[in-house]
Design a protein around this motif. Structure first.
Motif: not given
Ligand SMILES: Nc1ncnc2c1ncn2[C@@H]1O[C@H](COP(=O)(O)OP(=O)(O)O)[C@@H](O)[C@H]1O
Ligand SMILES: [Mg+2]
Lengths: 232, 396
Positions: A15, A17, A26-29, A50, A223-225
């Motif tokens: 993650t 943020t 929250h760039v990477l989750a 990201g 979207k972080g995925r």
């Protein structure tokens, strides 16, 4: 070492943020990614998705907010600044979109920079520099200052600087982003050769499909995925 | 260890070589610091010059004796009998001409300054024959010494330069008397340079001083003879005197004014230093921000914060030392040897002196510059070292 072949890069549950004022970005989750030794991975995605953030975590330029970043046998998110700097110097070669050469140094002095961190003698450094410049095809430009070189040539100097320490991992953030098609193609061929002939593991951020076509694998970040397929 | 040092040196060198690209702001820091150093050095040169004038003729083996309780010759008084007793004290150097002592008195006269034409106070000293041998550093540069019993004056070179009428062969009227200037003497830039001398026995009646003096100057056998000499004098029941070594005496006299000048100088320079410091900080913050991506690149390649800090400090120190050198050089060219005169508040008369830009002053000026460079560089250096690499790499 276990019998099972471990990945060179293992991103687990990562993650990242950023805080901007009161706002959290929250760039990477909860991101997972494995990269095998010898891979040439293209990391694609829309601007602001990201990509650079993820690449910087792998290159040890940044630390995750949560999760683990394991490269080879090092858990690099746990290293302190000093150890991380030493780790980067040994294991990663950095190639930047805008080359980031020192304008006051000639091509060969720029390439020599990372070797100043090693205990090599001047003669040994000189030999490594010549070799790296030869690999990128710039043996005839060693005494030139960056401003007298074309963009493509400057990026070659950048690549020579990245490989001069013989790192395992090449970290490329939009390496062709500032080049015309022809120079860009030459740089991509060079990266491909470094991957195939010299066994370098390469992670390249790009949003150019031409560039990702040269890679052995492409992943998309949105979207972080992460996904193997481009989102439609 | 060696490649640590090499890191620092190389990164600092890259940085210094980049200064020409930041000419404008580098120049403002250099000029600011040069200004501080120029002013500081200039003012301290006044104080040094004054101190030098006041102490140049001082010797450790010459004693000056005043009446007990007096701080200066002005408020001292000794009878001829007392001066004789003093001259008989053991420890004083003796030649065929007797004890090397000179009983002296002085009056303050008015002479016009050559520069402005306005009147200023000039000390006019009556001395005895041995005054020249006692002081040792007095040298005639023109004419001859005064003759005993005659209204003849010899003028110190500084006084002759500064005040009208003191030309060789000239006659000047002071009150009812006319005096002839028969010689010019030099006292190595010391306080006697600002004085006029004549025979004490002529000066006494001319100014109705009876048979009294104000001081006795005595040359001792050696500097080491002083303590015993002083003890002897103080123990003598026929005398009530105050004894000092001549160098201490002069240094004391110059203290008040040199302190005053020094504190004014330091105050002005400190005000300017604040300005220069902001210029230096501004320059160095500018340099760091112009180099953000370069610094981030070096950090990414594995260079640690230390060489980055040193490189910024090296730049600010280089600019500061350049400014300091220019300022000190300019001060030296402009001020060293510059002739001036001022009031000596201890004798209420004029002292002529030359500004002295001494090597110690130059060193001090360079130290000031270096301190400014260090302070001006340290905060920007810390900022440079603290930049998060990934964010700094995004900087355009
Ligand atoms: N240091 C930072 N501080 C605040 N926000 C950041 C920082 N780095 C990146 N971001 C934000 O994170 C998001 C992803 O940035 P980045 O990884 O550079 O995207 P990409 O490389 O895919 O264009 C963006 O919204 C960006 O503004
Ligand atoms: Mg990016």
């Amino acid at each position: 070492m276990s019998a099972e072949k471990r990945a060179l890069v293992m991103i687990e549950n990562v993650t990242r943020t950023f805080h901007r004022g009161a706002e959290d970005i929250h760039v990477l989750a909860d991101l997972d990614l494995e990269i095998q030794e010898g891979e040439f991975l293209a990391l694609m995605g829309p601007s602001g998705s990201g990509k650079s953030t993820l690449l910087n975590l792998i290159g040890g330029l940044d630390r995750p907010t949560g999760g683990r970043v394991i490269i080879g046998e090092h858990r690099i998110d746990r290293l302190n600044d000093r150890a991380l700097a030493a780790w980067r110097a040994r294991h990663v070669g950095f190639i930047f979109q805008f080359y980031n050469l020192l304008p006051v140094l000639t091509a060969e002095k720029n390439v020599e920079l990372p070797l100043l961190l090693s205990p090599l003698s001047q003669a040994a450094r000189r030999k490594h520099v010549q070799l790296a410049l030869e690999v990128v095809g710039l043996s005839h430009r060693t005494r030139h200052y960056p401003r007298t070189l074309s963009g493509g040539e400057q990026q070659r100097v950048g690549i020579a600087r990245a490989i001069v320490t013989d790192p395992t991992l090449l970290h490329c953030d939009e390496p062709t982003g500032d080049l015309d098609r022809k120079s860009g193609d030459e740089i991509l061929s060079l990266l491909q050769a470094l991957n195939q002939d010299y066994g370098k593991t390469i992670i390249m951020v790009t949003h150019d499909p031409h560039a990702s076509a040269r890679a052995s694998r492409t992943v998309h970040l949105d979207k972080g995925r992460l996904s193997a397929e481009a989102p439609d | 260890m060696t490649h640590w040092f090499q890191q620092i040196v190389s990164v600092s060198l890259f940085n210094l070589r980049g200064i020409p690209q930041r000419k404008g702001s580098a120049l403002s820091a250099i000029v600011g610091i040069a200004g501080v150093v120029l002013v500081l050095t200039g003012v301290l040169a006044i104080s040094e010059g004054f101190k030098k004038a006041m102490t140049a003729n001082g010797s450790a083996d010459v004693a000056v004796i005043l009446r007990g309780g007096s701080d200066t010759e002005m408020n001292s008084g000794l009878t001829r009998e007392e001066t004789r007793v003093i001259s008989d004290t053991p420890g004083i150097s003796r030649t065929s001409k007797g004890a090397l002592t000179s009983a002296e008195l002085f009056v303050i006269i008015n002479l016009p300054k050559r520069s402005t034409g306005t009147d200023a106070n000039v000390p006019f000293r009556g001395v005895q024959e041995n005054a020249f041998n006692v002081r040792g550093k007095i040298r005639m540069v023109a004419g001859r010494r005064f003759e005993t019993g005659k209204n003849e004056i010899i003028a110190g070179a500084g006084a002759a330069r500064a005040f009208g009428g003191l030309d060789l062969g000239n006659k000047i009227r002071l009150g009812p008397n006319v005096w002839e200037v028969v010689g010019i003497f030099a006292a190595e830039g010391g306080i006697a340079d600002s004085e006029l001398w004549t025979d004490a026995s002529v000066l006494q009646p001319a100014y109705h001083r009876g048979d009294t003096f104000q001081s006795v100057y005595a040359k001792l056998d050696s500097a080491g003879a002083y303590p015993a000499f002083e003890k002897e004098l103080l123990a003598n029941p026929r005398l009530n005197v105050k004894v000092s070594r001549l160098d201490d005496f002069y240094a004391d006299q110059s203290k008040m004014i040199t302190r005053f000048i020094t504190s004014i100088g330091v105050f002005i320079a400190a005000m300017m230093a604040v300005g220069a410091l902001f210029a230096a900080l501004n320059t160095m913050y500018g340099a760091v921000s112009a180099r953000t991506r370069e610094i981030a690149t070096l950090r990414a390649l594995g260079f640690s914060a230390v060489p980055v800090i040193f490189s910024v400090l090296a730049e600010s120190m280089a600019l500061a030392l350049l400014g300091g050198g220019l300022g000190a050089g300019a001060a030296w060219l402009a001020f060293d040897g510059y002739q001036a005169s001022t009031m000596n508040w201890q004798s209420f008369s004029q002292v002529t002196f030359a500004f002295a830009v001494t090597p110690a002053l130059l060193v001090q000026a360079i130290v000031w510059a270096a301190v400014l460079g260090l302070i001006g560089g340290i905060f920007p250096a810390i900022r440079a070292a603290r930049l998060p690499i990934s964010a700094a790499l995004r900087a355009s």
